[in-house]
Design a protein around this motif. Structure first.
Motif, PDB file in Angstrom:
ATOM      1  N   THR A  90       0.826  -1.217   0.000  1.00 48.18           N
ATOM      2  CA  THR A  90       0.000   0.000   0.000  1.00 48.18           C
ATOM      3  C   THR A  90       0.854   1.259   0.000  1.00 48.18           C
ATOM      4  OG1 THR A  90      -0.183  -0.273   2.377  1.00 48.18           O
ATOM      5  CG2 THR A  90      -2.076  -0.961   1.070  1.00 48.18           C
ATOM      6  N   LEU A  91       2.029   1.167   0.655  1.00 51.10           N
ATOM      7  CA  LEU A  91       2.889   2.349   0.729  1.00 51.10           C
ATOM      8  C   LEU A  91       3.380   2.785  -0.650  1.00 51.10           C
ATOM      9  CD1 LEU A  91       5.253   1.976   3.810  1.00 51.10           C
ATOM     10  CD2 LEU A  91       3.654   3.829   3.327  1.00 51.10           C
ATOM     11  N   GLN A  92       3.501   1.820  -1.572  1.00 50.87           N
ATOM     12  CA  GLN A  92       4.113   2.146  -2.855  1.00 50.87           C
ATOM     13  C   GLN A  92       3.103   2.469  -3.965  1.00 50.87           C
ATOM     14  OE1 GLN A  92       6.984   2.962  -2.635  1.00 50.87           O
ATOM     15  NE2 GLN A  92       7.264   2.015  -0.643  1.00 50.87           N
ATOM     16  N   ALA A  93       1.825   2.592  -3.595  1.00 54.56           N
ATOM     17  CA  ALA A  93       0.819   2.822  -4.632  1.00 54.56           C
ATOM     18  C   ALA A  93       0.808   4.267  -5.121  1.00 54.56           C
ATOM     19  CB  ALA A  93      -0.554   2.434  -4.110  1.00 54.56           C
ATOM     20  N   GLY A  94       1.342   5.173  -4.288  1.00 55.49           N
ATOM     21  CA  GLY A  94       1.265   6.601  -4.591  1.00 55.49           C
ATOM     22  C   GLY A  94       1.737   6.980  -5.990  1.00 55.49           C
ATOM     23  N   PRO A  95       2.992   6.692  -6.332  1.00 54.60           N
ATOM     24  CA  PRO A  95       3.481   7.099  -7.639  1.00 54.60           C
ATOM     25  C   PRO A  95       2.707   6.454  -8.786  1.00 54.60           C
ATOM     26  CG  PRO A  95       5.306   6.581  -6.204  1.00 54.60           C
ATOM     27  CD  PRO A  95       4.073   6.193  -5.477  1.00 54.60           C
ATOM     28  N   LEU A  96       2.269   5.194  -8.551  1.00 55.47           N
ATOM     29  CA  LEU A  96       1.472   4.529  -9.591  1.00 55.47           C
ATOM     30  C   LEU A  96       0.190   5.305  -9.853  1.00 55.47           C
ATOM     31  CD1 LEU A  96       1.564   0.659  -9.019  1.00 55.47           C
ATOM     32  CD2 LEU A  96       2.462   1.980 -10.936  1.00 55.47           C
ATOM     33  N   LEU A  97      -0.431   5.769  -8.785  1.00 56.54           N
ATOM     34  CA  LEU A  97      -1.674   6.538  -8.919  1.00 56.54           C
ATOM     35  C   LEU A  97      -1.420   7.872  -9.612  1.00 56.54           C
ATOM     36  CD1 LEU A  97      -3.287   5.746  -5.485  1.00 56.54           C
ATOM     37  CD2 LEU A  97      -4.339   5.343  -7.712  1.00 56.54           C
ATOM     38  N   THR A  98      -0.289   8.487  -9.248  1.00 59.12           N
ATOM     39  CA  THR A  98       0.059   9.765  -9.873  1.00 59.12           C
ATOM     40  C   THR A  98       0.203   9.566 -11.385  1.00 59.12           C
ATOM     41  OG1 THR A  98       1.365  10.156  -7.894  1.00 59.12           O
ATOM     42  CG2 THR A  98       1.654  11.726  -9.692  1.00 59.12           C
ATOM     43  N   GLU A  99       0.941   8.479 -11.708  1.00 55.68           N
ATOM     44  CA  GLU A  99       1.150   8.173 -13.113  1.00 55.68           C
ATOM     45  C   GLU A  99      -0.193   7.971 -13.827  1.00 55.68           C
ATOM     46  OE1 GLU A  99       3.377   4.421 -13.635  1.00 55.68           O
ATOM     47  OE2 GLU A  99       1.709   3.979 -14.997  1.00 55.68           O
ATOM     48  N   PHE A 100      -1.092   7.222 -13.154  1.00 56.53           N
ATOM     49  CA  PHE A 100      -2.413   6.951 -13.734  1.00 56.53           C
ATOM     50  C   PHE A 100      -3.196   8.247 -13.914  1.00 56.53           C
ATOM     51  CE2 PHE A 100      -6.857   5.668 -13.661  1.00 56.53           C
ATOM     52  CZ  PHE A 100      -6.845   4.589 -14.539  1.00 56.53           C
ATOM     53  N   ALA A 101      -3.136   9.130 -12.904  1.00 59.67           N
ATOM     54  CA  ALA A 101      -3.884  10.398 -12.959  1.00 59.67           C
ATOM     55  C   ALA A 101      -3.363  11.262 -14.099  1.00 59.67           C
ATOM     56  CB  ALA A 101      -3.759  11.124 -11.628  1.00 59.67           C
ATOM     57  N   ILE A 102      -2.030  11.277 -14.317  1.00 61.37           N
ATOM     58  CA  ILE A 102      -1.475  12.100 -15.400  1.00 61.37           C
ATOM     59  C   ILE A 102      -1.918  11.542 -16.746  1.00 61.37           C
ATOM     60  CG2 ILE A 102       0.645  12.886 -16.538  1.00 61.37           C
ATOM     61  CD1 ILE A 102       2.018  12.811 -13.825  1.00 61.37           C
ATOM     62  N   LYS A 103      -1.759  10.194 -16.865  1.00 62.23           N
ATOM     63  CA  LYS A 103      -2.051   9.577 -18.159  1.00 62.23           C
ATOM     64  C   LYS A 103      -3.523   9.673 -18.528  1.00 62.23           C
ATOM     65  CE  LYS A 103      -0.811   5.458 -19.862  1.00 62.23           C
ATOM     66  NZ  LYS A 103      -0.406   4.054 -19.631  1.00 62.23           N
ATOM     67  N   ASN A 104      -4.364   9.411 -17.532  1.00 58.10           N
ATOM     68  CA  ASN A 104      -5.794   9.328 -17.842  1.00 58.10           C
ATOM     69  C   ASN A 104      -6.609  10.542 -17.442  1.00 58.10           C
ATOM     70  OD1 ASN A 104      -5.773   6.535 -18.893  1.00 58.10           O
ATOM     71  ND2 ASN A 104      -5.037   6.140 -16.822  1.00 58.10           N
ATOM     72  N   GLY A 105      -5.976  11.545 -16.861  1.00 56.85           N
ATOM     73  CA  GLY A 105      -6.757  12.696 -16.443  1.00 56.85           C
ATOM     74  C   GLY A 105      -6.172  14.029 -16.859  1.00 56.85           C
ATOM     75  N   MET A 106      -4.892  14.048 -17.268  1.00 56.69           N
ATOM     76  CA  MET A 106      -4.280  15.344 -17.546  1.00 56.69           C
ATOM     77  C   MET A 106      -3.791  15.491 -18.979  1.00 56.69           C
ATOM     78  SD  MET A 106      -1.986  15.815 -14.144  1.00 56.69           S
ATOM     79  CE  MET A 106      -2.530  15.147 -12.599  1.00 56.69           C
ATOM     80  N   GLU A 107      -3.512  14.368 -19.633  1.00 54.23           N
ATOM     81  CA  GLU A 107      -2.948  14.481 -20.968  1.00 54.23           C
ATOM     82  C   GLU A 107      -3.975  15.009 -21.963  1.00 54.23           C
ATOM     83  OE1 GLU A 107      -1.156  10.887 -22.273  1.00 54.23           O
ATOM     84  OE2 GLU A 107       0.693  11.321 -21.163  1.00 54.23           O
ATOM     85  N   PRO A 108      -3.502  15.733 -22.998  1.00 51.85           N
ATOM     86  CA  PRO A 108      -4.433  16.228 -24.003  1.00 51.85           C
ATOM     87  C   PRO A 108      -5.249  15.056 -24.552  1.00 51.85           C
ATOM     88  CG  PRO A 108      -2.176  16.946 -24.477  1.00 51.85           C
ATOM     89  CD  PRO A 108      -2.107  16.050 -23.306  1.00 51.85           C
TER      90      PRO A 108
END
Ligand code: ADP
Length: 650
Positions: free
Chosen positions: A95-113
């Motif tokens: 659970t401690l290591q999920a953070g960066p994975l989530l960040t990556e997911f948020a960028i890819k699926n929520g921020m990219e054009p």
């Protein structure tokens, strides 16, 4: 009983009144003030009840007690805690290591054009938060579980070592320094506790964290992961190992040197009068400057090590980031890598640092724990030199005939202190051993109740070799009154009960009367419940002897072995003790190591021992008539006014 013969109970000593407690602490007790009484009652009510546990003790350890001491063996007794602790470590690491994975997911699926979606970002943020809370919660549980596990394991270990001490023979305690044994029980057990509580779980958690991160990185992008993990991690690892060794050396040096500084300081302060009187100030200052200087150097060394490590790890971090930026940036331009992955790489890179540092640190505690376990294992594997044979039988109720048959003995087998001794003590007969100090009198007595085994020859009780019977059945029929009776913390009553745990109050009262302690008990504020202070220092030597006699009276052994106190008693105590002894010896066989010839004269038979052998033997009258060693001793004793017989004879 004395001489460390029985360490039976001692329970019930906390049952006493508050005055007993203050007495133990060495304070005068004025009673609990009435305004505090309610509080005190409440406090007592909230005390946990410790039910009397059923202690099983046999001289021969059970299969389980013989099991080799290893960490897995220690913790496997609590499989529930071990399994739940391990699961919690795994969950926390994940659970401690999920953070960066989530960040990556948020960028890819929520921020990219083309993928701009606030809902995805919000969901990721919420999951991030929830996972963080979950991991904190699981970490708390894990610390709780390993705490419980380590407390139980250490409790078991302490009892196991203590039980082993109860089995070991007298020679072990003579040879080993008590301080060393104490350190086994404190620092070694604590090292292990540290290991079970923090060490293993931290080691596992950090190791697992590194594995999880490595796997995630390689799954994300092999090339970039290879750069990060194969270049940065080994660099950091090697550097941290160097740092750890260097700083450990520095701390040890500083610790040793500050000890010298303090020693010098305290000596100079305590000895200031001598220093001044001898005009040693200048020399002292020079000396102190020397030790303080050495301490300063050690500190400078540690400082330098720290100064190298901190900025250097920072450098390695920056180097890693630059590498990622350069290589990763190029890969992004070449469309080999999504920018979101690059950011995740950056985030994970920093997460490598703490685990590596913690791993190296915990490695140390693993090492310490390992050497502690080895030391404790060695201790537990020392066999008692006086042990029961596998099929030892219970010694039936004896009449009390003690036979020494061609007995030779040496504490060290090369130097014998008893040479081929033959002696039969008949049931009901009291025999006094007399002779110069160091002749071997006490040694003979120690062989009778098997504190030691003869090097050759046999010791028999009612014709049965003492080596073939259980130690318990033997010693319960042979009572020992040592020269310097040992009193345990507790009241007079609990100390007397040592002789017989089942003694009734009436038995104890009778014993008190028999040994002439009535007057003392009546004089004491709490009578029999008066606490005896540290080793009975508040009692006189005579009173301590009387207590030891009362213990023996309660134990009602068939054979009594009495090592008379050498310290001279006043005439009154001597008369009282002699009267007590007469009662105690009625109908019993006895070995009296007599230092006063008055005692020897009362015995049925006297055995004169010199240089590890019997030189004369007979009734007091016969020996005096014989005009040999005993008669000479007796004359010298009379001439000296009845002082210590051993000195008179020597
Ligand atoms: P006594 O009781 O006649 O004064 P002991 O039986 O105590 O003499 O001692 C006999 C000899 O054994 C002495 O030389 C003494 O130094 C030695 N001795 C006694 N106890 C020990 C021991 N635990 N280890 C080694 N030598 C011992």
């Amino acid at each position: 009983m004395g001489w460390g013969g029985g360490f039976g109970g001692g329970g019930g000593m906390f049952g006493g009144s508050a005055s007993a407690a203050s007495g133990r602490a060495g304070l005068p007790f004025g009673g609990i003030p009435s305004e505090l009484m309610d509080e005190a009652t409440k406090l007592l009510a909230s005390e946990p009840e410790h039910p009397k546990s059923n202690v099983h003790f046999t001289q021969r350890p059970s299969e389980k007690e013989r099991e080799r001491l290893t960490l897995p063996n220690l913790i496997k007794v609590y499989p529930k805690w071990v399994v739940s602790g391990s699961l919690l470590v795994i969950i926390t690491a994940l659970t401690l290591q999920a953070g960066p994975l989530l960040t990556e997911f948020a960028i890819k699926n929520g921020m990219e054009p083309g993928h701009r979606d606030l809902k995805v970002i919000a969901a990721c943020a919420i999951i991030y938060l929830v996972l963080a809370l979950v991991s904190v919660y699981f970490q708390r549980l894990q610390v709780d579980v390993t705490g419980k596990l380590s407390s139980r394991v250490m409790h078991d270990l302490r009892i196991r070592v203590f039980t082993h001490f109860q089995r070991l023979s007298l020679d072990f305690f003579t040879d080993e320094k008590a301080g060393v044994l104490m350190s086994r029980m404190t620092s070694d057990v604590e090292n292990l506790q540290q290991l079970v509580q923090d060490g293993i779980s931290q080691f596992a958690l950090q190791g697992l964290t590194m594995i999880v991160i490595t796997v995630i990185l390689f799954k994300t992008n092999v090339e970039l992961a290879a750069w990060t993990v194969l270049l940065i991690v080994p660099l950091l690892f090697v550097f941290t190992v160097w740092f750890h060794q260097a700083s450990e050396k520095g701390y040890l040096l500083a610790r040793d040197r500050i000890a010298l500084v303090l020693a010098d300081l305290s000596e100079s302060l305590y000895g200031i009068r001598v220093v001044t009187a001898n005009n040693r100030q200048k020399r002292n200052i020079r000396n102190h400057r020397h030790v303080v200087g050495a301490y300063r150097d050690a500190n400078i060394y540690t400082g330098r090590v720290n100064a190298i490590y901190g900025p250097s790890t920072l450098m390695i971090g920056i180097l890693g980031q630059a590498l990622l930026l350069g290589i990763g940036g190029r890969m992004v331009l070449d469309h080999q890598l999504n920018i979101a992955y690059l950011i995740a790489f950056f985030l994970y890179l920093n997460r490598f640092f703490a685990p590596i540092q913690l791993l190296v640190q915990q490695y140390n505690s693993l090492q310490q724990g390992r050497s502690s376990i080895i030391r404790l294992r060695e201790l537990l594997e020392i066999p008692p030199t006086v042990d029961e044979i596998a099929n030892a039988v219970t010694l039936p109720a004896i009449e009390g005939r003690i036979t020494f048959e061609n007995v030779s003995f040496g504490y060290n087998p090369d130097t014998l202190v008893l040479h081929d001794v033959n002696l039969v003590i008949e049931p009901g007969e009291s025999v006094a051993f007399v002779g110069p100090t160091g002749a071997g009198k006490s040694t003979m007595a120690k062989l009778a109740n098997r504190f030691y085994d003869p090097t050759s020859g046999r010791v028999l009780v009612d014709g049965i070799d003492v080596r073939t019977v259980t130690l318990r059945s033997l010693r319960s029929q042979l009572g020992v009154v040592p020269q310097e009776p040992f009193l345990f913390a507790g009241s007079i009553r609990t100390n007397l009960r040592f002789g017989d745990l089942d003694a009734t109050d009436e038995d104890i009262e009778t014993a008190i009367d028999v040994v002439g302690l009535r007057e003392l008990v009546d004089r004491l504020p709490d009578g029999l419940d008066t606490p005896v202070h540290e080793r009975g220092q508040t009692l006189s030597a005579g009173e301590r002897q009387q207590l030891a006699l009362a213990r023996a009276f309660l134990a009602r052994p068939r054979v009594l072995i009495l090592d008379e106190a050498t310290s001279s008693l006043d005439l009154r105590s001597e008369t009282v003790i002699e009267r007590a002894l007469d009662r105690l010896l009625e109908g019993r066989s006895a070995i009296l190591i007599a230092h006063r010839l008055t005692t020897a004269q009362r015995a049925d038979r006297i055995v004169v021992i010199d240089d590890g052998g019997i030189v004369e033997m007979g009734t007091p009258r016969e020996l005096l008539k014989l005009g040999g060693a005993y008669a000479t001793m007796y004359d010298a004793w009379l001439a000296s006014g009845g002082r210590d017989a051993t000195r008179a004879g020597a």
